[in-house]
Scaffold this motif. Sequence first.
Motif, PDB file in Angstrom:
ATOM      1  N   ALA B 205       1.892   0.485   0.602  1.00  0.00           N
ATOM      2  CA  ALA B 205       1.273  -0.114  -0.598  1.00  0.00           C
ATOM      3  C   ALA B 205       0.526   0.935  -1.415  1.00  0.00           C
ATOM      4  CB  ALA B 205       0.329  -1.230  -0.185  1.00  0.00           C
ATOM      5  N   LEU B 206      -0.020   1.946  -0.760  1.00  0.00           N
ATOM      6  CA  LEU B 206      -0.758   2.987  -1.494  1.00  0.00           C
ATOM      7  C   LEU B 206       0.172   3.667  -2.496  1.00  0.00           C
ATOM      8  CD1 LEU B 206      -2.638   4.637   1.538  1.00  0.00           C
ATOM      9  CD2 LEU B 206      -3.553   2.961  -0.062  1.00  0.00           C
ATOM     10  N   PHE B 207       1.402   3.930  -2.057  1.00  0.00           N
ATOM     11  CA  PHE B 207       2.385   4.590  -2.935  1.00  0.00           C
ATOM     12  C   PHE B 207       2.859   3.621  -4.020  1.00  0.00           C
ATOM     13  CE2 PHE B 207       2.451   6.939   0.978  1.00  0.00           C
ATOM     14  CZ  PHE B 207       2.726   8.245   0.632  1.00  0.00           C
ATOM     15  N   VAL B 208       3.191   2.424  -3.571  1.00  0.00           N
ATOM     16  CA  VAL B 208       3.759   1.425  -4.483  1.00  0.00           C
ATOM     17  C   VAL B 208       2.767   1.085  -5.594  1.00  0.00           C
ATOM     18  CG1 VAL B 208       4.644  -0.936  -4.634  1.00  0.00           C
ATOM     19  CG2 VAL B 208       5.187   0.471  -2.637  1.00  0.00           C
ATOM     20  N   ASN B 209       1.518   0.837  -5.203  1.00  0.00           N
ATOM     21  CA  ASN B 209       0.511   0.430  -6.192  1.00  0.00           C
ATOM     22  C   ASN B 209       0.296   1.505  -7.241  1.00  0.00           C
ATOM     23  OD1 ASN B 209       0.289  -1.814  -4.657  1.00  0.00           O
ATOM     24  ND2 ASN B 209      -1.686  -1.305  -3.764  1.00  0.00           N
ATOM     25  N   LYS B 210       0.408   2.734  -6.821  1.00  0.00           N
ATOM     26  CA  LYS B 210       0.166   3.828  -7.766  1.00  0.00           C
ATOM     27  C   LYS B 210       1.117   3.710  -8.963  1.00  0.00           C
ATOM     28  CE  LYS B 210      -1.288   8.470  -7.878  1.00  0.00           C
ATOM     29  NZ  LYS B 210      -1.540   9.713  -7.204  1.00  0.00           N
ATOM     30  N   VAL B 211       2.363   3.418  -8.711  1.00  0.00           N
ATOM     31  CA  VAL B 211       3.343   3.325  -9.798  1.00  0.00           C
ATOM     32  C   VAL B 211       3.257   1.956 -10.476  1.00  0.00           C
ATOM     33  CG1 VAL B 211       5.813   3.294 -10.328  1.00  0.00           C
ATOM     34  CG2 VAL B 211       4.881   5.007  -8.762  1.00  0.00           C
ATOM     35  N   TYR B 212       3.211   0.904  -9.680  1.00  0.00           N
ATOM     36  CA  TYR B 212       3.291  -0.445 -10.258  1.00  0.00           C
ATOM     37  C   TYR B 212       1.983  -0.884 -10.939  1.00  0.00           C
ATOM     38  CZ  TYR B 212       7.998  -1.551  -8.766  1.00  0.00           C
ATOM     39  OH  TYR B 212       9.369  -1.574  -8.637  1.00  0.00           O
ATOM     40  N   ASP B 213       0.875  -0.187 -10.654  1.00  0.00           N
ATOM     41  CA  ASP B 213      -0.375  -0.530 -11.346  1.00  0.00           C
ATOM     42  C   ASP B 213      -0.386   0.010 -12.772  1.00  0.00           C
ATOM     43  OD1 ASP B 213      -1.293  -1.948  -9.249  1.00  0.00           O
ATOM     44  OD2 ASP B 213      -2.763  -0.486  -8.560  1.00  0.00           O
ATOM     45  N   THR B 214       0.304   1.111 -12.993  1.00  0.00           N
ATOM     46  CA  THR B 214       0.381   1.687 -14.347  1.00  0.00           C
ATOM     47  C   THR B 214       1.838   2.104 -14.611  1.00  0.00           C
ATOM     48  OG1 THR B 214      -0.281   3.792 -13.368  1.00  0.00           O
ATOM     49  CG2 THR B 214      -1.990   2.557 -14.523  1.00  0.00           C
ATOM     50  N   PRO B 215       2.747   1.128 -14.674  1.00  0.00           N
ATOM     51  CA  PRO B 215       4.181   1.441 -14.693  1.00  0.00           C
ATOM     52  C   PRO B 215       4.641   2.257 -15.892  1.00  0.00           C
ATOM     53  CG  PRO B 215       3.812  -0.886 -15.144  1.00  0.00           C
ATOM     54  CD  PRO B 215       2.506  -0.329 -14.745  1.00  0.00           C
TER      55      PRO B 215
END
Lengths: 319, 487
Positions: B205-215
């Motif tokens: 989730a740490l990796f995923v959130n990084k991109v999907y929080d500011t796509p």
Amino acid sequence: MNKKVQQFSLKACLLLFLTLGSIEGAYRFDPFGKHDLKTSYKAAIIDKYKRLENLKSPKIVLIAGSNFAYGINSQLIEQAFQQPVVNMALHYDYGTDFMLKQISPQLHTGDTVIMGFEYIVESKGNLGEKIQMMKYFPKAKEWFTYDNIFQFIGANSLVRVSAFKLLLERILKQEVTTFSVSDTTSIFFRGALNESGDLISHHNNPRLKVIPRAVINDKASLDSAIVDMNAFYSKMKKIGVKVYYTYPSYAESSYQFDKKIIEKLDKQLKKHALFPILGKPEDFVFVDSLCQDMVYHLTKNGADIRTQKVIELLKKNDN
Amino acid sequence: MLFNSIEFVFFFPVVTIIYFLLQHKHRWWWLLVSSCVFYMTFKPEYLLILGFTIIVDYYAGILIEKSEGKRRRWFLIMSLVANIGVLAFFKYTNFVIVALAQGDIAHYKILDFVLPIGLSFHTFQAMSYTIEVFRGNQKAEKHFGLYALYVMFYPQLVAGPIERPQNVLPQFYQVQTFDYQRVTSGLKLMAWGLFKKVVIADRLALFVNKVYDTPTQYEGVPIIVATFFFSFQIYCDFSGYSDIALGTAEVMGFKLMKNFDRPYFSKSISEFWRRWHISLSTWFRDYLYIPLGGNRVGVYRRYFNLFFVFTMSGLWHGANWNYIIWGALHGLYLIGAVVTQKPRSFINEKLQLTKFPFVFKTIQISITFVLVAFAWIFFRASYLEMSWCWHLVSHLFTNLPTFSELLNFDYVSQNVFLGFTIFEFCLAVGLIIFMEIVHYIQRDKSIRQLIATKSPVIRWAVYYVFIMLFFILGVFDKPAQFIYFQF
């Protein structure tokens, strides 16, 4: 069946004792404990509190999160008001309740308190941070409470697991980080502060070229912090201590985006605050070139400019 | 109460110990009270909603059984309307209001309430009861407490598996004893589920959130990496929850249905749906797809059935266009599989792929995974504005690196490692590989059984290392909610 239950219980307890015992043991008998006491940023409370205790009234006490640690030059305030200053600021996430309880017993008639809490501050803050501080400074346990026993156990568990991970990392790397005010990288460590409690370790460090954008959550609210500040103000007023609030410093680039929510928080403050407020949020918005590494953190120059503004506003208010 | 919370660490042993200490006749109320406490930690007042549907379905079951002909059908419809009504009101009202407003949201009042946790799960479970009673596959439960427990049984209350009455209700009548092997087996399953959640899912989730929080800040490789990681994050998150649920029930002597069966080893989308969220896909199969005619209809009707059922499955996940697109996409995949069956067989024959089963299987698994992963973009971007979601899809293959860029560490660090260290990235990938190896080994024999055959020294060493790894590698900053709790 009973024999099976006994056998199971015994084994389960033994396994828990072995695993959790390893973690607790590493926490209690941390071979780097003494080193951490000398170097941890959290342990800086020892020096700050000592100064707070020893200063005679009248004195000026500054309390906030890291925006005050980075962004205040206590010497300038001392010169302007001819009173000794102690900057108690460390980290916003201790919460207003903890920070105000920390200074309360050491305040006496004639003292002045300047609060400069960040826009994201909350009353309770992070329990784990407080438990970690308690490890270095046992008196800190007098300054906080917790909602329920599960929260306390949970936070303690997290602190211990984090300590265990750090210990393993240190053992595997076979090195312990050293810090120095004179180098160009260190920031948060016990020796990073001057005598008054201002952070000076970043003065040699290059500032970030681009200050990362902060996003204040739409649901952010200062309500719980205002309740603490009001209670603190009322208590202090009775014993003749002056209390002020001044806004945290904020980077211009992020202010553009967060203006709306900051205005909302300011309205909350102005509507409910019993204490005098110095200036307005825009007074403490600084161009990014005066920011060190994040929206709330100023460079040395930025800190001087900001301190002068605080002094001016304080003098204006007193007149 | 979250399974990964400190409260559950105390709740579970207390409930289980008292459960075994009580006589069988008293256990049902203890489990019911415990389940109420478990649910009330989220939002106590929502227990009333659950209570309402339980009362309606309990009496509906009895009335359906007693009645005949049209009356029987009417009682079923009443029960379904009550259940779907509650679900629709809480889950879809605001969605409909926003859709009707067509952007002019200022003139419409959005209802301000929090969705009752796990509503879609227990509503579907309740519906399966009345349908099964109506079909004559299940006798109406006369014991109100046991029926309430069927809906509220805490291990599966908030995120499934969506059980069938035939499986669970009879188990409440069976006398469960303390079986050492079963208890330890359940605990191991719980530990594995927790490991998947706290160590793998929350780390990914740490990796995923990084991109999907500011796509909008990303193009190409970072979106691909984050989507790849999300595919495993959601699997570990949800199957981790299911493992804990199954393990918790197993410790007390109950066997819940399997919800996942190595879904990313599927060779086709239809196989994927036989392995992913099995309790939901079989629910839709049994109660919607087959009643609509299933496969035994004309070609176009069959396409419609597939598309409709999967779109409904998307809508079940949430009142959001992204979920609907996600479901519809799977429906289209399945229609595509039917339509292209002949040309695909022809190509396979020409290329003689069937002569190389390993290669053939690898290609099939890879294609299935890519299709599933692509659909996850819509699922993960559910809270984003649609324009951001389209950005993710339309920029999936833009700004792709040149070969020399791939050899540049700075490029790789920013775009592949997403700003994390090489160690953190390798750890994330390593954990996925580790999990899939475990799955691979488990094809033939359960790892739990495998460990049980080893000498005590080896077993204890494995337990100790596993628990310590859990603490060392776990992400504990704050207990992250399970993704499927929101449904």
